[in-house]
Scaffold this motif. Structure first.
Motif, PDB file in Angstrom:
ATOM      1  N   ILE A 112      42.373  33.382  46.894  1.00 12.21           N
ATOM      2  CA  ILE A 112      42.535  35.070  46.878  1.00 12.21           C
ATOM      3  C   ILE A 112      41.700  35.995  47.405  1.00 12.21           C
ATOM      4  CG2 ILE A 112      44.673  35.035  44.414  1.00 12.21           C
ATOM      5  CD1 ILE A 112      41.481  34.895  42.706  1.00 12.21           C
ATOM      6  N   GLY A 113      42.119  36.931  48.205  1.00 12.98           N
ATOM      7  CA  GLY A 113      40.898  37.556  48.145  1.00 12.98           C
ATOM      8  C   GLY A 113      40.081  37.476  49.086  1.00 12.98           C
ATOM      9  N   PHE A 114      38.674  37.192  49.395  1.00 18.12           N
ATOM     10  CA  PHE A 114      37.922  36.514  49.620  1.00 18.12           C
ATOM     11  C   PHE A 114      37.355  35.459  49.658  1.00 18.12           C
ATOM     12  CE2 PHE A 114      37.342  41.134  50.680  1.00 18.12           C
ATOM     13  CZ  PHE A 114      37.998  41.591  51.596  1.00 18.12           C
ATOM     14  N   GLY A 115      38.000  35.195  48.486  1.00 19.19           N
ATOM     15  CA  GLY A 115      37.749  33.894  47.391  1.00 19.19           C
ATOM     16  C   GLY A 115      35.992  33.199  46.905  1.00 19.19           C
ATOM     17  N   SER A 116      35.863  34.822  46.664  1.00 17.25           N
ATOM     18  CA  SER A 116      34.637  34.841  45.602  1.00 17.25           C
ATOM     19  C   SER A 116      34.799  34.959  44.406  1.00 17.25           C
ATOM     20  CB  SER A 116      34.045  35.971  46.100  1.00 17.25           C
ATOM     21  OG  SER A 116      34.489  36.981  45.530  1.00 17.25           O
ATOM     22  N   ASP A 117      33.583  34.582  43.235  1.00 16.44           N
ATOM     23  CA  ASP A 117      33.764  34.366  41.780  1.00 16.44           C
ATOM     24  C   ASP A 117      34.214  35.914  41.777  1.00 16.44           C
ATOM     25  OD1 ASP A 117      33.331  33.526  39.065  1.00 16.44           O
ATOM     26  OD2 ASP A 117      31.544  35.138  39.088  1.00 16.44           O
ATOM     27  N   LEU A 118      34.011  37.284  42.313  1.00 18.25           N
ATOM     28  CA  LEU A 118      34.375  38.393  41.753  1.00 18.25           C
ATOM     29  C   LEU A 118      36.118  38.261  42.285  1.00 18.25           C
ATOM     30  CD1 LEU A 118      31.928  39.942  43.388  1.00 18.25           C
ATOM     31  CD2 LEU A 118      32.028  39.874  41.708  1.00 18.25           C
ATOM     32  N   ASP A 119      37.129  37.557  42.797  1.00 17.31           N
ATOM     33  CA  ASP A 119      38.064  37.803  42.882  1.00 17.31           C
ATOM     34  C   ASP A 119      38.951  36.765  41.725  1.00 17.31           C
ATOM     35  OD1 ASP A 119      38.632  39.241  45.292  1.00 17.31           O
ATOM     36  OD2 ASP A 119      37.582  37.280  46.309  1.00 17.31           O
ATOM     37  N   ARG A 120      37.305  35.392  41.604  1.00 22.75           N
ATOM     38  CA  ARG A 120      38.932  34.880  40.377  1.00 22.75           C
ATOM     39  C   ARG A 120      38.461  36.010  39.264  1.00 22.75           C
ATOM     40  NH1 ARG A 120      35.461  29.674  37.754  1.00 22.75           N
ATOM     41  NH2 ARG A 120      33.848  31.368  37.231  1.00 22.75           N
ATOM     42  N   ILE A 121      36.955  36.452  38.370  1.00 24.97           N
ATOM     43  CA  ILE A 121      37.270  37.635  37.770  1.00 24.97           C
ATOM     44  C   ILE A 121      38.422  38.660  37.760  1.00 24.97           C
ATOM     45  CG2 ILE A 121      35.700  39.180  36.673  1.00 24.97           C
ATOM     46  CD1 ILE A 121      33.608  38.289  37.969  1.00 24.97           C
TER      47      ILE A 121
ATOM     48  N   ALA B  57      44.580  46.610  29.559  1.00 21.70           N
ATOM     49  CA  ALA B  57      44.497  45.217  29.102  1.00 21.70           C
ATOM     50  C   ALA B  57      46.910  45.819  28.722  1.00 21.70           C
ATOM     51  CB  ALA B  57      43.922  44.663  28.301  1.00 21.70           C
ATOM     52  N   ASP B  58      46.952  47.421  28.513  1.00 23.62           N
ATOM     53  CA  ASP B  58      48.484  46.755  28.987  1.00 23.62           C
ATOM     54  C   ASP B  58      49.020  46.922  30.243  1.00 23.62           C
ATOM     55  OD1 ASP B  58      50.293  47.019  27.056  1.00 23.62           O
ATOM     56  OD2 ASP B  58      50.471  49.554  27.447  1.00 23.62           O
ATOM     57  N   ASP B  59      48.211  47.305  30.886  1.00 25.66           N
ATOM     58  CA  ASP B  59      48.975  47.274  32.634  1.00 25.66           C
ATOM     59  C   ASP B  59      50.022  45.592  33.281  1.00 25.66           C
ATOM     60  OD1 ASP B  59      49.874  47.602  34.998  1.00 25.66           O
ATOM     61  OD2 ASP B  59      47.066  48.079  35.838  1.00 25.66           O
ATOM     62  N   LYS B  60      51.791  45.838  33.213  1.00 20.91           N
ATOM     63  CA  LYS B  60      51.581  44.387  33.038  1.00 20.91           C
ATOM     64  C   LYS B  60      52.425  44.429  34.527  1.00 20.91           C
ATOM     65  CE  LYS B  60      53.600  45.122  28.496  1.00 20.91           C
ATOM     66  NZ  LYS B  60      53.426  46.506  27.992  1.00 20.91           N
ATOM     67  N   ASN B  61      51.377  45.183  35.172  1.00 23.86           N
ATOM     68  CA  ASN B  61      51.904  45.358  36.811  1.00 23.86           C
ATOM     69  C   ASN B  61      50.445  45.000  37.687  1.00 23.86           C
ATOM     70  OD1 ASN B  61      54.087  46.789  36.632  1.00 23.86           O
ATOM     71  ND2 ASN B  61      53.821  48.782  36.236  1.00 23.86           N
ATOM     72  N   ILE B  62      49.790  44.316  37.438  1.00 24.42           N
ATOM     73  CA  ILE B  62      48.302  43.362  37.571  1.00 24.42           C
ATOM     74  C   ILE B  62      49.077  42.276  39.055  1.00 24.42           C
ATOM     75  CG2 ILE B  62      46.433  43.150  38.144  1.00 24.42           C
ATOM     76  CD1 ILE B  62      45.989  44.733  35.306  1.00 24.42           C
ATOM     77  N   CYS B  63      49.080  42.220  39.922  1.00 31.11           N
ATOM     78  CA  CYS B  63      50.272  40.892  40.043  1.00 31.11           C
ATOM     79  C   CYS B  63      48.192  40.094  41.347  1.00 31.11           C
ATOM     80  CB  CYS B  63      50.608  41.203  41.469  1.00 31.11           C
ATOM     81  SG  CYS B  63      52.089  40.962  40.050  1.00 31.11           S
ATOM     82  N   ALA B  64      47.884  38.704  41.641  1.00 34.45           N
ATOM     83  CA  ALA B  64      47.005  38.524  42.151  1.00 34.45           C
ATOM     84  C   ALA B  64      47.398  38.896  43.714  1.00 34.45           C
ATOM     85  CB  ALA B  64      46.699  37.205  42.252  1.00 34.45           C
ATOM     86  N   LYS B  65      46.298  38.593  44.337  1.00 34.29           N
ATOM     87  CA  LYS B  65      46.374  38.837  45.845  1.00 34.29           C
ATOM     88  C   LYS B  65      45.596  38.216  46.848  1.00 34.29           C
ATOM     89  CE  LYS B  65      47.620  44.105  45.266  1.00 34.29           C
ATOM     90  NZ  LYS B  65      46.778  45.367  45.622  1.00 34.29           N
TER      91      LYS B  65
END
Length: 589
Positions: free
Chosen positions: A338-347, A581-589
């Motif tokens: 995902i993303g740039f492959g960093s720990d920030l993306d893992r967060i 936390a109530d946002d159900k529309n977050i998806c990993a990119k």
């Protein structure tokens, strides 16, 4: 570490879920256990309509079961031994059954005076009964969990004496440090993390719950951020005390494990970084996310594209999925896909998982006492805490205090960082964004975007360019040298060359003040933005100023340093990554 042993609850021959019995007198479920060596009590036949349950048949084996009171029933005592007909004195389960049977028999021959039975609780109210002991926001180890701790689960909990023992319940804001360690020791952890890891702070979240319990902010702290670790007193296994020397300019994750540091060292590092006082810590390992996600029958996650990370072993098609066990752990550990492959993306992956897990825990996870028991077991077996909440009773009080926060008032954010010019594998704190963020949390402001009002707003004042900002700076209560320090900062960082050090103010001021004329409003707007001045600090005169007349900035006792906002912002600072936390529309990119 000074940890207590982990115990086991339940009976070898009885499903623990069947041992929870609803008591209408208290509105709670109670755990009832049979005496050793006795057969489980058998229910008797119903004798008349309207009875809740008929009394035991004479001659049936065994007495009534013991009742272990929940923490809300502390102070009650179990009554004496059963009487000749197998009943126990008032307070026992059999006595209540017999009393109900006698009432039913009397009702058949004529009316009798009796208290009207309580109406049957709705499903929503039952859920409130079952979650009376909720610890609402325990987010752990690249995972998250709400820990539900009843008294019989006390033996599951481990604790560490970090030299600070705060009360379980506080009347002010609460800051809980959630730590996920990458240690490979412990059941189910051998296949994860670095083989030689001493158990670093792989995932760290500082959860701030507001004083009025209306909102919560969870700050994710990047593990590879360079920071300073203070000296740390620790308690050794033999009971002796040892101070671990601090280190400067090292990775944040080494605040745990390295050189024998315990969670108290991470605790003190976070306090030094944020200016927030930590009340308690909770820590778990890799196994926590596997066990807890399984106990709640999986957690829904979303992928905006196909994910294939050979390092975490995650394989997901684009779309929504239910993950649990090994797959759930792979999801929160993924960063290379995902993303740039960093720990920030893992967060970001962790925050999506945590939000979904909290939604699950606040809904269907507690649809039955059996499910509550499963979640309780999974959570407490993975939990290590400080001594201030080191018992089930204290955790119960702690959870009851925190469970009031609504789901849509829980916000996850990441501590803002910049690439480290000296080491591409690490990051450094972005003070320009982090300072107002920390100030906002310290001021107990909700980390949410402000809502636009319906009323008409005045047009914003156009800001003057830096070369036109003319101001005399005086020190009226700030640290020694503040006036010159501020002028240097204005000239070198903001290109405000017309700023001047006017020495000390004639009188001390409690609050910083900017005095300006109506025709200097554009200059005042620019300077107020730079300095982070609240509207209350701006004092406009009645007459316009001359062409070369400067504004007057008097630094008060509330002034700390140039660039540090005088007043905490009330909205999330620009550029700070955050999700609800109530946002159900977050998806990993």
């Amino acid at each position: 570490m000074d940890a207590q042993g982990r115990g086991r609850a339940g009976d070898n021959n009885v499903d623990p879920a069947d041992q929870w019995v609803f008591d209408p007198n208290t509105g709670n479920y109670e755990l009832r256990l049979d005496h050793a060596g006795q057969a489980p009590a058998q229910p008797s036949d119903r004798k008349a309509p309207g009875t809740r349950r008929a009394a035991r048949k004479p001659g049936s084996e065994g007495g009534d079961t013991d009742t272990r009171p929940l923490p809300t029933q502390r102070g009650r005592r179990d009554e004496g031994a059963g009487s000749e007909d197998g009943e126990r004195p008032s307070g026992g389960r059999a006595a209540r059954r017999a009393a109900g049977n006698r009432t039913a028999a009397a009702t058949a021959s004529g009316p009798v005076g009796r208290r009207k039975p309580k109406p049957k609780a709705s499903g929503k109210k039952k859920a409130l009964y079952w979650t009376a002991g909720v610890v609402s926001f325990v987010l752990v180890a690249g995972c998250g969990a709400a820990y539900f701790v009843y008294q019989q689960l006390d033996g599951n909990i481990s604790k560490v004496d970090v030299g600070v023992e705060n009360e379980a319940v506080s009347s002010g804001p609460v800051n809980v440090l959630i730590i996920g360690t990458d240690a490979r020791d412990g059941k189910g952890n051998s296949g994860y993390g670095d083989a030689g890891s001493v158990g670093h702070a792989d995932t760290t979240i500082l959860m701030h719950i507001s004083k009025d319990r209306t909102n919560a902010t969870a700050l994710s702290i990047p593990r590879d951020m360079i920071t300073n670790i203070p000296n740390c007193p620790t308690k050794q296994k033999d009971g002796s005390k040892k101070t671990i020397p601090g280190e400067n300019q090292v990775r944040f994750n080494t605040s745990l494990g390295q050189e024998g540091r315990d969670p108290g060292c991470t605790w003190r590092t976070v306090e030094q970084m944020t200016g927030l006082k930590v009340n308690h810590f909770m820590m778990a390992d890799f196994n926590a996310v596997k066990e807890l996600s399984t106990a709640v029958d999986g957690v829904e996650v979303c992928a905006a594209k196909d994910l294939n990370d050979p390092k975490s072993h995650l394989k997901l098609k684009a779309g929504r999925h239910i993950v649990k066990g090994e797959q759930a752990l792979a999801f929160v550990r993924t960063r290379h896909a995902i993303g740039f492959g960093s720990d920030l993306d893992r967060i970001k992956m962790q925050q999506q998982f945590l939000s979904s897990l909290i939604r699950k825990l606040k809904s269907s996870a507690f649809s039955s006492p059996g499910k509550l028991y499963d979640v309780s077991q999974a959570a407490t077996k993975a939990l290590t805490v400080d001594t201030g909440i080191g018992t089930a009773g204290k955790l119960l009080d702690f959870g009851n205090d925190l469970k009031k926060v609504d789901l849509n008032k829980i916000t996850f954010a990441t501590v803002p960082v910049l690439d480290n010019p000296k080491d591409a594998a690490t990051v450094i704190l972005d003070k320009a964004k982090a300072d107002p963020l920390f100030a906002m949390v310290r001021a107990d402001h909700a980390l949410a975007k402000g809502k636009k009002g319906k009323g008409k707003k005045s047009a914003p004042v156009q800001k003057a360019p830096p070369e036109q900002v003319r101001v005399d700076v005086t020190n009226g209560g700030g640290p020694i040298g503040s006036a010159q320090e501020t002028v240097d900062w204005l000239q070198n960082s903001k290109a405000a060359k017309l700023s001047t050090n006017a020495g000390n103010a004639p009188a001390k001021l409690a609050a910083t003040r900017l005095e300006y004329a109506p025709n200097q409003a554009d200059q005042a707007a620019t300077l107020a933005d730079w300095m982070g001045l609240p509207k209350s600090a701006l004092k406009k005169s009645a007459q316009n100023a001359g062409a070369r007349q400067p504004m007057k900035l008097i630094l008060g006792k509330d002034f700390k340093a140039p660039g540090s906002p005088i007043e905490a912002p009330t909205e999330t600072p620009d550029g700070v990554q955050n999700v609800n936390a109530d946002d159900k529309n977050i998806c990993a990119k």
